[in-house]
Design a protein around this motif. Structure first.
Motif, PDB file in Angstrom:
ATOM      1  N   ALA A 192      -9.163   5.986   9.027  1.00 28.54           N
ATOM      2  CA  ALA A 192      -9.874   5.413   7.887  1.00 28.54           C
ATOM      3  C   ALA A 192      -9.275   4.067   7.512  1.00 28.54           C
ATOM      4  O   ALA A 192      -8.069   3.833   7.662  1.00 28.54           O
ATOM      5  N   ALA A 193     -10.111   3.166   7.025  1.00 30.09           N
ATOM      6  CA  ALA A 193      -9.619   1.913   6.468  1.00 30.09           C
ATOM      7  C   ALA A 193      -8.713   2.211   5.278  1.00 30.09           C
ATOM      8  O   ALA A 193      -8.899   3.194   4.568  1.00 30.09           O
ATOM      9  N   GLY A 194      -7.715   1.341   5.056  1.00 29.02           N
ATOM     10  CA  GLY A 194      -6.838   1.592   3.920  1.00 29.02           C
ATOM     11  C   GLY A 194      -5.626   0.688   3.899  1.00 29.02           C
ATOM     12  O   GLY A 194      -5.590  -0.367   4.544  1.00 29.02           O
ATOM     13  N   PHE A 195      -4.605   1.126   3.177  1.00 30.01           N
ATOM     14  CA  PHE A 195      -3.392   0.342   3.019  1.00 30.01           C
ATOM     15  C   PHE A 195      -2.225   1.276   2.717  1.00 30.01           C
ATOM     16  O   PHE A 195      -2.406   2.423   2.295  1.00 30.01           O
ATOM     17  N   ASN A 196      -1.023   0.774   2.978  1.00 32.84           N
ATOM     18  CA  ASN A 196       0.203   1.523   2.683  1.00 32.84           C
ATOM     19  C   ASN A 196       0.743   1.139   1.314  1.00 32.84           C
ATOM     20  O   ASN A 196       0.768  -0.044   0.953  1.00 32.84           O
ATOM     21  N   VAL A 197       1.172   2.133   0.568  1.00 28.64           N
ATOM     22  CA  VAL A 197       1.934   1.926  -0.655  1.00 28.64           C
ATOM     23  C   VAL A 197       3.318   2.510  -0.402  1.00 28.64           C
ATOM     24  O   VAL A 197       3.455   3.714  -0.134  1.00 28.64           O
ATOM     25  N   ILE A 198       4.338   1.656  -0.459  1.00 26.14           N
ATOM     26  CA  ILE A 198       5.698   2.059  -0.087  1.00 26.14           C
ATOM     27  C   ILE A 198       6.614   1.863  -1.281  1.00 26.14           C
ATOM     28  O   ILE A 198       6.716   0.763  -1.828  1.00 26.14           O
TER      29      ILE A 198
END
Length: 298
Positions: A192-198
């Protein structure tokens, strides 16, 4: 400290630029990161970088003060096939140095221009990586380079380019490389499209992959280009010649069509009814035997 990382936006027109800004605004409002990293291929080629880059950069800076920009092969390419031409200087003029270090909130970031052959990025990584470093690159680092970074104290490497999700580790598990799918469209393997939150703390870090809510088409031309390509191709040029009867559809010019999904899987709805669906990971395309109503997205 909280980092939000996004990869491979591939902005190619005014609509995808607008969608990228809207998605960033939503993500920043929800997760409130201290710093945001863009891991390269912000634009699909150098022409789009020149056309949309100044306004995109200005709008991003208005959304958040701290950004880390990585140079991608498409950012410097003269076409959308990703050959890196002479766009390096254009990128640097718009977004600042493409290879640098930053100290933010007590954390050391090393940004590599590892798709630019004459950047000296390997020597730069050797010289600038130290204990606790977070290394950002566009192209994933190979196993030998991961070991070199780990030997100098890096604990995390973030990369894009592969359009899929993969986690690699150094032999002693002291350093982890996270390769992430694109920000605005699905990955090659159905990610899925998305992003990391770290989130970083003294003991280490924790990562959360946040699935992006994809906009309906039109508004994300890269989805169509990767998965179907009716916008640019004639019937005779179709990747699916046996299904060429569908390739005369002009999806970005008709309000009755909506697209959901990403590069590996895509559905086309016509007036709210499933019209066709593709699975390009296995190079298949099927037309439903019966109409399926609804607007579910992958």
């Amino acid at each position: 400290m909280r980092l939000l990382s996004a990869a491979d936006m591939h902005i190619s027109d005014a609509a995808s630029c607008r969608v990228a800004l809207e998605c960033f605004e939503c993500a920043l409002r929800q997760f409130r990161p201290d710093v945001v990293a863009c891991l390269g291929d912000l634009f699909d080629n150098r022409t789009f970088l020149e056309q949309f880059g100044p306004e995109f950069h200005r709008r991003l800076r208005a959304l958040h003060p701290d950004w880390l920009f990585v140079f991608g092969n498409h950012d410097g390419s003269g076409n959308s096939r990703g050959q890196n031409d002479d766009g390096w200087r254009t990128f640097c003029d718009l977004f600042g140095p493409a290879q640098y270090t930053r100290e933010i909130g007590g954390h050391h970031f090393v940004v590599l221009a590892n798709v630019q052959s004459d950047s000296g990025w390997q020597e730069f990584a050797d010289a600038e990586t130290r204990a606790g470093s977070v290394v950002l690159a566009h192209r994933p680092l190979d196993a030998a380079t991961i070991e070199r970074c780990a030997g100098r104290g890096a604990r995390l490497i973030l990369a894009g380019d592969a359009h899929s999700s993969k986690i690699s580790r150094s032999a002693d598990d002291s350093c982890e490389q996270r390769v992430q799918p694109p920000f605005l469209f699905g990955g090659r393997l159905g990610d899925a499209a998305g992003f990391n939150v770290i989130d970083f703390d003294d003991d280490g870090y924790s990562c959360q992959w946040v699935t992006q809510t994809l906009p309906a088409m039109p508004g994300n031309s890269r989805v169509v280009e990767n998965a179907w390509q009716p916008r640019w191709r004639t019937k005779s040029e179709s990747n699916f010649p046996e299904l060429a009867e569908w390739c005369d559809v002009e999806p970005c010019r008709s309000d009755e069509y909506l697209w959901f999904g990403g590069a590996a899987r895509l559905q086309c709805y016509r007036s709210g009814v499933l019209h066709w669906e593709t699975d390009t990971a296995s190079a298949t395309c099927v037309r439903p035997s019966m109409s399926i109503t609804g607007s579910a997205a992958f």
